[in-house]
Design a protein around this motif. Structure first.
Motif, PDB file in Angstrom:
ATOM      1  N   GLN A   1       0.810  -1.221   0.000  1.00  0.00           N
ATOM      2  CA  GLN A   1       0.000   0.000   0.000  1.00  0.00           C
ATOM      3  C   GLN A   1       0.841   1.267   0.000  1.00  0.00           C
ATOM      4  O   GLN A   1       0.404   2.309  -0.488  1.00  0.00           O
ATOM      5  CB  GLN A   1      -0.916   0.009   1.231  1.00  0.00           C
ATOM      6  CG  GLN A   1      -1.972  -1.069   1.209  1.00  0.00           C
ATOM      7  CD  GLN A   1      -1.835  -1.967   2.415  1.00  0.00           C
ATOM      8  OE1 GLN A   1      -1.797  -1.498   3.538  1.00  0.00           O
ATOM      9  NE2 GLN A   1      -1.739  -3.252   2.187  1.00  0.00           N
TER      10      GLN A   1
ATOM     11  N   TYR B   1      -7.392  -3.517   6.968  1.00  0.00           N
ATOM     12  CA  TYR B   1      -6.849  -3.930   5.683  1.00  0.00           C
ATOM     13  C   TYR B   1      -7.676  -5.080   5.122  1.00  0.00           C
ATOM     14  O   TYR B   1      -7.887  -6.096   5.785  1.00  0.00           O
ATOM     15  CB  TYR B   1      -5.392  -4.355   5.868  1.00  0.00           C
ATOM     16  CG  TYR B   1      -4.777  -4.999   4.653  1.00  0.00           C
ATOM     17  CD1 TYR B   1      -4.613  -4.280   3.477  1.00  0.00           C
ATOM     18  CD2 TYR B   1      -4.345  -6.314   4.689  1.00  0.00           C
ATOM     19  CE1 TYR B   1      -4.029  -4.854   2.363  1.00  0.00           C
ATOM     20  CE2 TYR B   1      -3.755  -6.903   3.591  1.00  0.00           C
ATOM     21  CZ  TYR B   1      -3.607  -6.175   2.426  1.00  0.00           C
ATOM     22  OH  TYR B   1      -3.028  -6.741   1.329  1.00  0.00           O
TER      23      TYR B   1
ATOM     24  N   ASN C   1       1.114  -3.494   7.688  1.00  0.00           N
ATOM     25  CA  ASN C   1      -0.088  -3.488   8.507  1.00  0.00           C
ATOM     26  C   ASN C   1       0.131  -4.170   9.853  1.00  0.00           C
ATOM     27  O   ASN C   1      -0.814  -4.627  10.483  1.00  0.00           O
ATOM     28  CB  ASN C   1      -1.234  -4.179   7.745  1.00  0.00           C
ATOM     29  CG  ASN C   1      -1.542  -3.487   6.443  1.00  0.00           C
ATOM     30  OD1 ASN C   1      -1.811  -2.294   6.397  1.00  0.00           O
ATOM     31  ND2 ASN C   1      -1.488  -4.234   5.342  1.00  0.00           N
TER      32      ASN C   1
END
Length: 805
Positions: free
Chosen positions: A197, A363, A455
């Motif tokens: 990301q 996520y 994450n």
């Protein structure tokens, strides 16, 4: 190329495939490149004041065409040949431009209370100017298969090799009454790095969207003057070149080009409808002399379609940029190409306001791993053969050890960390490995952090350092964990034992691993021996109940004492000033808040990456010193506030402003007071005062102001002998006012005189030159007053390395 009868190149001539609307315009040198998926037999070349000319195309691929235009001779007395600067009065092109301004707010999505549409975006990066020397280079040994995907650009005519592609499918909702918009991501994938990301967010910010009707188009951290700007008359020349039907709509064709070089402007043309005065087609090419770094070419195409006979809505946006170290014609670089398609418009279907405020807190891996069937259904145009090959090529390339090594080195240079995948650790930051100051001498530092992916719900980080002069070991350890995704509830804690310059910032850091630049410098003005040995333990809880508004509560315990025999933080412990203490032990409770409207981040874990910079930061903090708690020495209260705002000023450049203010209530020694941050480094550090020495001004009540404006080359660009250097002018102003109570002066037993700028505000100003060799900035700093202060520095020079577009 296109020439006139005298052999001079004809810039901005229209070149189209005969019998079609597919075309382009020539550049300043009369050159053009045109490509189509269809087959045509001839080109048609037109320009005002010249006869139209058709040129046959004997082959499917035709290079090095030389086309000569003849001047119009039938009615010479009535013909106006447009060249150079165009008149602002009695110019039909400008009359049309004014009608565009008058109708722009009634065109497009602005006509509707609410709107929604589907959006598909494709971003591709290509290595360009491929030749035999590159193909046969040892760099690509055992990777030659990648060249099977080479193609030729329809814009520039250069060969290129696709090396990365990212696809994104989403649904966009907007409400013009609420002035809010939301984009829901349905799918995202890329070649080789599908779930990264941070990389995806970087691409999104690099190619942020813009509205062609705005006065300034903002990308690459620059503000380019739009050809449809209300200030366009003073920036561009306009020529009404043609009129024709485009899909049963009568449109006018206007050519535009800059009035001056070195400014952030475009050249190109656009077609505009004769009833709604809405843009039907437009292309923009950045002027080659524009003051922008690392980008050799920018080319933009936008197409609009008609809905309900009168509403023109964007259907396609194409953006090409050529990133290169040099702007020479044959230099090698990387194309960045973005294609955005819009479809399935729906209007006036309202949604609740909280729909637009709702945040995605977790996520969703499915969004980043959609199957091929999803893309077959949601992709608005098929991938070319070469684009499909990129996915296969990158999968194969990642299995090549040489490529993996190259990727690891590149990643370390960008992030500052070396990725030790087997241990799920990042080693670094690499750039902090070496340091130097008068107390520690040469300092070596090593550190690491846990890293499974971006994450991670928790993270541990630590470092160890050693000074070869003081022969002492320093270390720090911290950890944080995300307990609740929706509220972003984070608990953190840690301990650090280190040497630091605590007089380099007004706001005391609670980051146990934080360390400012002033603490370690190879180049300083005067001695850098006023350093403090600090032991800091901290525990904190923070939450973000509202987007970009973070509240935090800390409890910290720290001890402070001088790290140098030539500097001390001594204070009296009795009214008779006979007992002196050198070490401060202090427990503090801190409640703080940070509001950063407009901030964009990537990732959903305990740490997120900020992906943009043009947003304000508002900070407020309340600190309570608690005497007696954990053997703490002082009882006091402190209020602090700061507001920082970067501003884009359009054609005038960029402006940064910062205001800080604070007050301490109670009797405290030097180590707990607010020191106006000096800067004895030779580096330009925003937020400090380069003509102040450390501890020159000490306060318990303060207010500071920092202003800086970068003109972006607007002034130097108009000076002939400076124009080609692309230098950028910078001016700055800094001011500080403060006072200190008698009680806080009497407690002082150190070797520092407490002086506060309370008679009149202290001020400095500076003039600077940026973009020297594209990476260097030099500031000339002048002290405005308090010149009779001991060791006052009236003038100084600081510099910085700046990598910017």
């Amino acid at each position: 190329m296109v020439f006139d009868a005298q052999g001079n190149p004809v810039p901005f001539a229209n070149v189209v495939f005969a019998g079609s609307s597919e075309g382009t315009i020539t550049n300043e040198d009369g050159r053009f490149y045109l490509q189509s998926d269809n087959t045509y037999d001839a080109l048609k070349v037109t320009f005002v004041g010249f006869k139209a000319k058709e040129v046959s195309l004997p082959q499917r691929v035709n290079y090095d065409l030389e086309i000569t235009l003849e001047e119009e001779t039938e009615s010479l007395s009535e013909v106006v040949v447009y060249s150079g600067k165009q008149p602002k009065k009695n110019n039909p092109a400008i009359d049309i431009l004014r009608k565009i301004w008058a109708n722009k707010r009634s065109n497009g999505l602005n006509q509707f209370d609410q709107y929604a549409y589907d959006k598909y975006e494709k971003v591709e990066f290509d290595l360009n100017t491929i030749d035999s020397s590159l193909i046969n280079s040892k760099i690509f040994n055992k990777m030659e298969f990648i060249f099977d995907q080479m193609d030729t650009s329809r814009i520039t005519g250069k060969t290129y090799l696709p090396i990365f592609i990212n696809e994104r499918s989403s649904e966009v909702f907007g409400d013009n009454i609420l002035d809010k918009e939301k984009e829901e991501l349905k799918g995202n994938r890329n070649s080789g790095f599908s779930t990264n990301q941070t990389l995806i967010a970087f691409i999104q910010e690099l190619y942020n969207e813009f509205n062609i009707y705005d006065n300034y188009l903002k990308f690459f951290d620059k503000s380019f003057v739009s050809p449809l700007s209300t200030t366009g008359i003073d920036t561009y020349n306009y020529v009404l070149a043609d009129s024709s039907y485009i899909k049963d709509k009568w449109c006018y064709n206007i050519i535009y080009y800059p009035r001056r070089s070195n400014e952030l402007t475009f050249k190109g043309d656009f077609w505009v409808n004769d009833t709604t005065w809405a843009i039907k087609e437009i292309n923009l090419q950045v002027n080659k002399s524009a003051n922008i770094n690392w980008v050799k070419e920018i080319y933009i195409e936008q197409e609009y379609d008609v809905l309900n006979d009168s509403v023109f809505l964007i259907t396609r946006d194409y953006f090409l940029s050529d990133f290169a170290l040099r702007k020479k014609e044959g230099s090698r670089g990387v194309y960045g190409k973005r294609t955005t398609l819009y479809d399935n418009y729906v209007f006036d279907q309202p949604k609740q306001e909280d729909f637009y405020d709702e945040r995605v807190t977790r996520y969703n891996e499915q969004v980043y791993t959609q199957p091929d069937s999803f893309w077959d259904e949601n992709r608005m145009e098929p991938l070319s053969k070469d684009e499909k090959g990129v996915y296969v090529m990158l999968d194969s390339l990642q299995k090549v050890p040489k490529f993996q090594a190259f990727y690891n080195v590149s990643s370390a240079m960008v992030s500052g960390y070396y990725e030790w995948d087997k241990a799920n650790l990042d080693i670094g930051p690499l750039f902090s490995a070496f340091g130097f100051n008068d107390v520690e001498g040469l300092r070596l530092r090593g550190g690491a952090r846990t890293y499974f992916d971006q994450n991670d719900p928790w993270r541990l980080e630590g470092f160890g350092a050693y000074g070869f002069k003081d022969k002492k070991f320093k270390f720090g350890l911290s950890g944080k964990v995300l307990l609740d995704h929706k509220a972003r509830l984070i608990v953190s804690g840690g301990y650090r034992q280190d040497v630091e310059q605590i007089a380099a910032s007004l706001t005391t850091s609670t980051d146990v691993l934080g360390r400012n630049l002033a603490s370690s410098s190879l180049v300083t003005v005067g001695n850098n021996d006023q350093l403090t040995s600090i032991k800091l333990a901290n525990f904190a809880i923070e939450a973000e109940f509202f987007k970009n508004f973070k509240v935090r509560s800390d409890i910290s315990y720290r001890t402070l004492e001088s790290a140098s025999p030539t500097f001390n933080l001594d204070y009296y412990t009795d009214f008779t000033q006979t007992e002196v203490k050198s070490q401060i032990k202090q427990t503090e409770l801190v409640l703080s808040g940070i509001f950063e409207p407009g901030k964009h981040t990537s990732g959903y874990g305990v740490e997120r990456t900020v992906t943009n910079e043009w947003f304000p930061t508002i900070y407020f903090g309340y600190t309570k010193g608690v005497e007696g708690l954990f053997d703490s020495d002082f009882d006091y209260e402190k209020l602090q506030f700061s507001y920082r705002q970067p501003w884009r000023m359009g054609g005038l450049g960029t402006f940064s402003s910062t205001i800080e203010a604070g007050k301490t209530f109670g009797e405290v020694p030097l180590g707990l007071l607010s020191v106006v941050p000096g800067n004895q480094n030779l580096f330009s550090i925003y937020g400090t005062f380069p003509q102040l020495n450390y501890y020159e001004f000490v306060t318990d009540t303060y207010a500071t102001l920092h202003l800086e404006h970068n003109f972006g080359g607007r002034l130097f660009g108009r000076i002939p002998f400076l124009r080609k250097l692309n230098l950028r002018e910078i001016i700055g102003f800094r001011g500080a006012w403060g006072s200190i109570s008698e009680e806080n002066q009497l407690i002082n037993a150190s070797n520092i005189d407490y002086i506060a700028p309370n008679e009149e505000p202290y001020y400095e100003y500076s003039v600077g030159v940026g973009n020297i060799l594209k990476v260097l900035r030099i500031d000339f700093n002048f002290r405005g007053n308090y010149l009779d202060t001991p060791d006052a520095r009236s003038f100084g020079v600081t510099g910085a390395l700046e990598f910017s577009f």
